[in-house]
Design an enzyme around this catalytic site. Sequence first.
Site, PDB file in Angstrom:
ATOM      1  N   HIS A   1     -18.322 -29.260 -73.606  1.00 31.05           N
ATOM      2  CA  HIS A   1     -18.497 -28.033 -74.081  1.00 31.05           C
ATOM      3  C   HIS A   1     -17.505 -27.508 -74.981  1.00 31.05           C
ATOM      4  O   HIS A   1     -17.682 -27.543 -76.326  1.00 31.05           O
ATOM      5  CB  HIS A   1     -18.511 -27.177 -72.638  1.00 31.05           C
ATOM      6  CG  HIS A   1     -19.041 -25.813 -72.952  1.00 31.05           C
ATOM      7  ND1 HIS A   1     -20.249 -25.506 -73.339  1.00 31.05           N
ATOM      8  CD2 HIS A   1     -18.498 -24.534 -72.906  1.00 31.05           C
ATOM      9  CE1 HIS A   1     -20.377 -24.313 -73.514  1.00 31.05           C
ATOM     10  NE2 HIS A   1     -19.427 -23.650 -73.136  1.00 31.05           N
TER      11      HIS A   1
ATOM     12  N   CYS B   1     -30.647 -26.332 -69.027  1.00 30.30           N
ATOM     13  CA  CYS B   1     -30.291 -27.144 -68.239  1.00 30.30           C
ATOM     14  C   CYS B   1     -31.267 -28.483 -68.269  1.00 30.30           C
ATOM     15  O   CYS B   1     -30.738 -29.476 -68.075  1.00 30.30           O
ATOM     16  CB  CYS B   1     -30.374 -26.588 -66.881  1.00 30.30           C
ATOM     17  SG  CYS B   1     -29.104 -25.633 -66.191  1.00 30.30           S
ATOM     18  N   HIS B   2     -32.674 -28.371 -68.564  1.00 30.24           N
ATOM     19  CA  HIS B   2     -33.554 -29.365 -68.385  1.00 30.24           C
ATOM     20  C   HIS B   2     -33.758 -29.957 -69.738  1.00 30.24           C
ATOM     21  O   HIS B   2     -34.578 -31.032 -69.886  1.00 30.24           O
ATOM     22  CB  HIS B   2     -34.666 -28.921 -67.673  1.00 30.24           C
ATOM     23  CG  HIS B   2     -34.583 -28.474 -66.146  1.00 30.24           C
ATOM     24  ND1 HIS B   2     -34.472 -29.211 -65.159  1.00 30.24           N
ATOM     25  CD2 HIS B   2     -34.371 -26.885 -65.638  1.00 30.24           C
ATOM     26  CE1 HIS B   2     -34.051 -28.521 -63.943  1.00 30.24           C
ATOM     27  NE2 HIS B   2     -34.216 -27.273 -64.415  1.00 30.24           N
TER      28      HIS B   2
ATOM     29  N   MET C   1     -30.055 -24.822 -59.030  1.00 30.45           N
ATOM     30  CA  MET C   1     -31.161 -24.054 -59.691  1.00 30.45           C
ATOM     31  C   MET C   1     -31.258 -22.598 -59.241  1.00 30.45           C
ATOM     32  O   MET C   1     -31.276 -22.565 -58.086  1.00 30.45           O
ATOM     33  CB  MET C   1     -32.524 -24.898 -59.254  1.00 30.45           C
ATOM     34  CG  MET C   1     -33.650 -24.334 -59.571  1.00 30.45           C
ATOM     35  SD  MET C   1     -34.115 -24.362 -61.323  1.00 30.45           S
ATOM     36  CE  MET C   1     -35.875 -23.681 -60.947  1.00 30.45           C
TER      37      MET C   1
ATOM     38  N   HIS D   1     -13.830 -23.638 -67.978  1.00 33.79           N
ATOM     39  CA  HIS D   1     -14.418 -23.029 -69.130  1.00 33.79           C
ATOM     40  C   HIS D   1     -13.233 -22.417 -69.666  1.00 33.79           C
ATOM     41  O   HIS D   1     -12.945 -21.378 -69.711  1.00 33.79           O
ATOM     42  CB  HIS D   1     -15.387 -21.799 -68.669  1.00 33.79           C
ATOM     43  CG  HIS D   1     -16.375 -21.492 -69.847  1.00 33.79           C
ATOM     44  ND1 HIS D   1     -15.856 -20.414 -70.572  1.00 33.79           N
ATOM     45  CD2 HIS D   1     -17.576 -21.774 -69.990  1.00 33.79           C
ATOM     46  CE1 HIS D   1     -16.678 -20.384 -71.817  1.00 33.79           C
ATOM     47  NE2 HIS D   1     -17.734 -20.862 -71.545  1.00 33.79           N
TER      48      HIS D   1
ATOM     49  N   CYS E   1     -34.895 -22.089 -69.142  1.00 29.74           N
ATOM     50  CA  CYS E   1     -35.049 -23.417 -68.450  1.00 29.74           C
ATOM     51  C   CYS E   1     -34.189 -24.543 -69.364  1.00 29.74           C
ATOM     52  O   CYS E   1     -33.825 -25.496 -68.862  1.00 29.74           O
ATOM     53  CB  CYS E   1     -35.909 -23.734 -67.973  1.00 29.74           C
ATOM     54  SG  CYS E   1     -37.158 -22.339 -67.001  1.00 29.74           S
TER      55      CYS E   1
END
Length: 587
Positions: free
Chosen positions: A364, A87-88, A125, A407, A84
């Site tokens: 990125h 992302c969070h 999600m 990407h 998790c």
Amino acid sequence: MTPRAKSARSALLGTAALALGLLAAPMFAEEKPKEHADGPAAAYEPSMTTLGQIKVEIPGRREDDPVMTQEEFQKATTIYFERCAGCHGVLRKGATGKPLTTDITRENGYDYLQSFITYGSPAGMPNWGTSGALSEQDVDLMARYLLLEPPAPPEWGMPEMLASWKVVVKPEDRPKEKMNDIDIDNLMSVTLRDAGQVALIDGGTYEIKAVIDTGYAVHISRISASGRYLFVIGRDGLVNMIDLWMETPATVASIKIGIEARSIETSKFEGWEDKLAIAGAYWPPQYVIMDGDTLEPKKIVSTRGNIYDEQVYHPEPRVASILSSHYKPEFIVNVKETGKIIFVDYTDLKNLKTVEIEAERFLHDGGFDSSKRYFMVAANQRGKIAVVDTKEDKLTALVETGGQTPHPGRGANLNHPVYGPVWATSHLGDESVALIGTDPEGHPDQAWKVVDSFYALGGGSLFIKTHPNSQHLYVDAPLNPDAATSASVAVFDIPAMGGDPAVDPEFKTLPIGEWAGIAEGQPRVVQPEFNKEGTEVWFSVWNAKDKESAIVVVDDKTLELKHVIKDPRLITPTGKFNVLNTKDDIY
């Protein structure tokens, strides 16, 4: 943008197992609402693979806190960091995902959290419960965990770095000349992800010259300006400095620069060759400048600060990637969550000078254009490529690629028959390839625009590659949910790209996985890499840790199988880095 760019299809449904060094959700066990996002992009976000090993304590309890034992809290923290936090955020303050601080989670309540974790959301999600990735008991555990205050991992400063720093062979005790017969320019550094090693393979003989223990899941390999030293960094923040002049190349220095990390680079500007190295961390959010001979840490700089557009404080902006400028004695540091590109002047570390460029959030990876003046980096969650001028230290453009989640790796530079010099990126979330014009003098009308977009093999691409001596463009798709697609690559004929602009250029599919001759598992083909002459392309055929893997070598001119490298030591091979191409930024 061309008609083909505007007609890019939606991302493929389904998901894949492991991305290159990235934790993703497994195949779905049950159905969930169709509008919920569960393609490769939803499962891609880099995890915190080593923070989960840290022992934590339950923060100060409140009377209305849910009941949770210390053992449960440790397990939930491990799950959170591994699945998790990418992302969070480690502290749950949000990154590409929404914040999960207790003021929000307590207002939503247990039932909402339990359902959200089980079924996922249309915004990306993953459906952790119905996919089978988390058991019903795990979902219950995580819903209760999110109602508690998050634990803060420890910092990692100079005392910790110095305690981890090792000089295995002092500079004065190292060879004064090359002591082996290896063609170092044609050496391949191959990440053996789950083994915590790199394999050094001779690009001419295909012989494994050494297998070296490193940090966990090496993310990248970088080469010193002289070509003598190989630097690798694991996801656990461990940096290994390998001397390629030794009779058998081996680690001569190491240091742990953080608890989670992804990036390493060396100084390349004239007069500064091999003088310094720099590494960036996810946790703590910082970059570290080190001595280029010994890895002695010289300067630690935090990247905590304000998000460029919202101007609000972010406690954990991760260092996503670092490059070394060819125009100035500067490092180019990309900070993911704040959307800032920082030019770090390394000539005077005591009086450090930096230039901070406001670019776009969720930076990125990326690479230089063919002139090596302009740096192109993906803000992948925003669907954009930021272009900065490394000669002027200024933002040149923000380019929307028209695809889902660009990407590029370092991207691919090619000379298009119509548009001239362009830089290419594939996409994680769909099957499109975007070409961006990079020639402001020769082709000013096309500069910093998507001049063409067309379909490749499928969604789930991680890397795209060509070479100045090649007439081909290679695009992988290792995260595609279809087994045959993820084990193949698409190859485009560059001179043939000048045809009807309304028709996608054709590509040839190479069955790399089939050519590898692996009987068990579901191997994925990832990251094309050229040899130094640009005549061969190497592909990792990446299988499970307990299954056979391989490296397949293809003749670039004929597109035919040339060689298959198999060895019991090739455990989960992923990234490959040719010394010459990596050192000189050839891609």
